[in-house]
Design a protein around this motif. Structure first.
Motif, PDB file in Angstrom:
ATOM      1  N   VAL A 286       3.417 -12.038   1.346  1.00  0.00           N
ATOM      2  CA  VAL A 286       2.098 -12.402   1.859  1.00  0.00           C
ATOM      3  C   VAL A 286       1.364 -11.180   2.384  1.00  0.00           C
ATOM      4  CG1 VAL A 286       0.865 -13.753   3.611  1.00  0.00           C
ATOM      5  CG2 VAL A 286       2.801 -14.766   2.376  1.00  0.00           C
ATOM      6  N   ALA A 287       2.054 -10.315   3.123  1.00  0.00           N
ATOM      7  CA  ALA A 287       1.416  -9.125   3.680  1.00  0.00           C
ATOM      8  C   ALA A 287       0.922  -8.197   2.577  1.00  0.00           C
ATOM      9  CB  ALA A 287       2.386  -8.396   4.604  1.00  0.00           C
ATOM     10  N   ALA A 288       1.698  -8.068   1.517  1.00  0.00           N
ATOM     11  CA  ALA A 288       1.290  -7.200   0.410  1.00  0.00           C
ATOM     12  C   ALA A 288       0.064  -7.753  -0.309  1.00  0.00           C
ATOM     13  CB  ALA A 288       2.450  -7.057  -0.584  1.00  0.00           C
ATOM     14  N   PHE A 289      -0.150  -9.052  -0.237  1.00  0.00           N
ATOM     15  CA  PHE A 289      -1.306  -9.690  -0.863  1.00  0.00           C
ATOM     16  C   PHE A 289      -2.593  -9.421  -0.064  1.00  0.00           C
ATOM     17  CE2 PHE A 289      -3.818 -13.678  -1.640  1.00  0.00           C
ATOM     18  CZ  PHE A 289      -4.068 -13.466  -2.986  1.00  0.00           C
ATOM     19  N   ARG A 312       3.511  -9.758  11.865  1.00  0.00           N
ATOM     20  CA  ARG A 312       4.140  -8.459  12.150  1.00  0.00           C
ATOM     21  C   ARG A 312       4.232  -7.580  10.916  1.00  0.00           C
ATOM     22  NH1 ARG A 312       8.994  -9.042  13.017  1.00  0.00           N
ATOM     23  NH2 ARG A 312       9.406 -11.285  13.140  1.00  0.00           N
ATOM     24  N   ARG A 313       4.191  -8.188   9.729  1.00  0.00           N
ATOM     25  CA  ARG A 313       4.298  -7.411   8.501  1.00  0.00           C
ATOM     26  C   ARG A 313       2.938  -7.003   7.923  1.00  0.00           C
ATOM     27  NH1 ARG A 313       9.291  -7.496   5.717  1.00  0.00           N
ATOM     28  NH2 ARG A 313       8.194  -6.117   4.259  1.00  0.00           N
ATOM     29  N   LEU A 314       1.842  -7.478   8.504  1.00  0.00           N
ATOM     30  CA  LEU A 314       0.524  -7.127   7.978  1.00  0.00           C
ATOM     31  C   LEU A 314       0.298  -5.618   8.026  1.00  0.00           C
ATOM     32  CD1 LEU A 314      -1.704  -9.877   9.660  1.00  0.00           C
ATOM     33  CD2 LEU A 314      -1.021  -9.753   7.249  1.00  0.00           C
ATOM     34  N   GLU A 315      -0.352  -5.095   7.019  1.00  0.00           N
ATOM     35  CA  GLU A 315      -0.639  -3.667   6.982  1.00  0.00           C
ATOM     36  C   GLU A 315      -1.668  -3.322   8.054  1.00  0.00           C
ATOM     37  OE1 GLU A 315      -1.836  -2.644   3.065  1.00  0.00           O
ATOM     38  OE2 GLU A 315      -0.113  -3.596   2.113  1.00  0.00           O
ATOM     39  N   PRO A 316      -1.497  -2.199   8.737  1.00  0.00           N
ATOM     40  CA  PRO A 316      -2.402  -1.840   9.845  1.00  0.00           C
ATOM     41  C   PRO A 316      -3.867  -1.781   9.432  1.00  0.00           C
ATOM     42  CG  PRO A 316      -0.459  -0.441   9.863  1.00  0.00           C
ATOM     43  CD  PRO A 316      -0.403  -1.225   8.584  1.00  0.00           C
ATOM     44  N   ASP A 317      -4.130  -1.346   8.207  1.00  0.00           N
ATOM     45  CA  ASP A 317      -5.525  -1.222   7.771  1.00  0.00           C
ATOM     46  C   ASP A 317      -5.995  -2.427   6.970  1.00  0.00           C
ATOM     47  OD1 ASP A 317      -3.911  -0.785   5.600  1.00  0.00           O
ATOM     48  OD2 ASP A 317      -5.177   0.795   4.731  1.00  0.00           O
TER      49      ASP A 317
END
Length: 511
Positions: A286-289, A312-317
């Motif tokens: 999901v985070a990579a999406f 917590r896995r979401l990309e900072p940007d």
């Protein structure tokens, strides 16, 4: 045979004379006492609450079981049922239900099981068998869809006539229980979240527009939506798969945008065979999406841990997604926790319209009663469960059954219908209306029993699926109470009408 259906003195002898350890206080007003260890079914059914002393030994009594667990709704349900029995003891002479002309008055007893224990199918089955075969209950109240499935199997296997009421079931229970026992004896007090799919899908395009206006939007030409659906959760799995055919994003069918703007991910729970890394695997995908909107279909509280892992896995940007879907209301509160960033991105919904003046008045009185009976106890969610025990008591009074013996589930189902007369006198649950309302029910006078929660009306018997009939839903944000910091649901300005599938009002984003 009849003797096995009740609680003889040599097996259940703890009565209200028992003294609270170390306090010198007599047992509580509602008669809550501990069942002797010899009678505990694997330590599952540990407490009996009575409206009148000795109710458990009275063969004319209304006795029902309440299955609990270790979640927040369980605490609320326990307190709601205890308050209802204290209402009866306080408002009605001798704490007994009236029996109509010349009828025997019935005391009420509730056997509470699995209190504070994690939900477990095997434990639920043992508790249900105990309630049906050893206690001889007329009804069983469950909390969750899973408990309901297991309990209904136990009822069907026993052949007994037992009313089954589920307080927080997420699906249309009769459909999920198809082929298991007598569906006419199965009811649920809250509308299934699946039934609000039209509202959720109707609101989605407006959320797409809202995402574009939020700070941090990445300027994408297309909105990306991630859908989380359970791998195998009875009715929820098939519902989650069907959403592919109805979900519209960016103005076209989501199924045509799979892998580009639409990501559907099936998640496993501990119950459905997920390993220790089950949340991490889904969260990584999901985070990579990089979704703008995360929609969740959930029937279990484990969705909270999954959403937390995704965050917590979401990309900072990457974009910070808003959350909208079929997630349990209480689960969203747990997911938000102390984070105001999450709070501003989480939307929920509640069925029903704002309370009427009469309901507000009764609710205030009930809250006063609650504070007096349970000083310092949490009031959160109690009113979600308060209507069920009152409906069961009113049904027993209205059943018109032989009052020299135990009520059957069929008696109670008939009594439910007798208290939901369209055009009948409005009677509200709680102490204020209880004595007169029960007397009317017992005499066969037409009443229309009203809950204090507009989102959970007591017209269960008027719907073919045994669920409340609801025509409206409200969209909510969460704010924090200035005094305690606790999360409080706050209207986001819109109401959905089922009849027209329309949203009225002006959307007010979470602040």
């Amino acid at each position: 045979m009849e003797a096995s259906m009740w609680m003889p003195d040599d097996r259940l002898c703890g009565v209200v004379r028992s003294i609270a350890v170390g306090s010198g206080l007599v047992a509580s007003l509602a008669g809550a006492t501990q069942i002797p260890a010899a009678m505990q079914e694997d330590a599952l059914c540990t407490e009996v609450v009575e409206s009148a002393d000795g109710a458990r030994h009275d063969k004319a009594a209304l006795i029902y079981g309440l299955l609990l667990d270790d979640q927040q709704h369980s605490v609320a349900s326990e307190l709601a049922h205890k308050l209802a029995l204290r209402d009866l003891r306080t408002a009605v002479p001798d704490g007994r239900l009236p029996g109509g002309p010349g009828g025997t008055r019935r005391p009420v007893a509730v056997v509470m099981c699995a209190k504070g224990l994690p939900e477990d199918d095997s434990a639920t089955r043992r508790a249900a068998d105990h309630l049906i075969k050893r206690v001889g209950v007329s009804a069983i109240v469950t909390l969750t869809t899973r408990q309901a499935l297991v309990t209904q199997r136990a009822i069907a296997a026993s052949g007994a006539s037992v009313l089954h009421v589920c307080e927080s079931c997420a699906t249309e229970l009769r459909r999920a229980l198809e082929g298991i026992g007598d569906p006419s004896l199965v009811f649920q007090t809250s509308p299934p979240r699946a039934s609000f799919a039209p509202m959720i899908l109707k609101k989605l395009p407006e959320f797409e527009a809202h995402v574009r206006e939020r700070p941090g939007f990445d300027g994408s030409a297309q909105i990306r939506v991630a859908l989380l659906r359970p791998h195998d959760d009875d009715g929820w799995w098939s519902f989650g798969r069907a959403i592919d055919d109805t979900l519209v994003i960016n103005g076209s069918a989501a199924a045509l945008q799979r892998g580009t703007n639409y990501l559907a991910v099936e998640y496993r729970t501990a119950r459905t065979g997920g390993g220790s890394d089950r949340h991490e695997t889904v969260a990584a995908a999901v985070a990579a999406f990089r979704p703008h909107i995360v929609m969740s279909i959930a029937g279990e509280r484990e969705i909270v841990a999954l959403l937390d892992t995704i965050e917590r896995r979401l990309e900072p940007d990457g974009p910070r997604p808003i959350h909208w879907g079929w997630t349990p209301h209480g689960g969203l509160i747990a997911f938000i926790g102390t984070s105001d960033d999450r709070r501003r991105r989480v939307y929920s919904y509640a069925p029903g319209m704002p309370p009427t003046p009469e309901q507000r008045e009764r609710l205030k009185a009930a809250a006063t009663d609650f504070a007096r009976e349970f000083p310092g106890a949490p009031l959160t969610l109690v009113w979600n469960h308060y209507g069920a025990p009152h409906q069961i008591m009113y049904a027993a009074a209205a059943a018109g059954a032989d009052r020299s013996s135990r009520l059957t589930g069929a008696d109670l189902a008939r009594g439910i219908g007798a208290t939901q007369n369209a055009g009948g006198r409005h009677v509200y649950v709680g102490r204020r209306d209880l004595a007169a309302g029960l007397a009317d029910a017992a005499m066969g006078r037409p009443i229309a029993l009203q809950n204090l929660q507009r989102g959970s009306p007591l017209n269960w018997s008027q719907h073919s699926s045994g669920i409340p009939i609801l025509d409206n839903g409200q969209i909510y944000c969460f704010t924090r109470s200035p005094g305690t910091g606790a999360l409080v649901e706050t209207s986001a300005g819109q109401v959905w009408e089922r009849r027209t599938n329309s949203l009225t009002g002006t959307f007010v984003p979470c602040q």
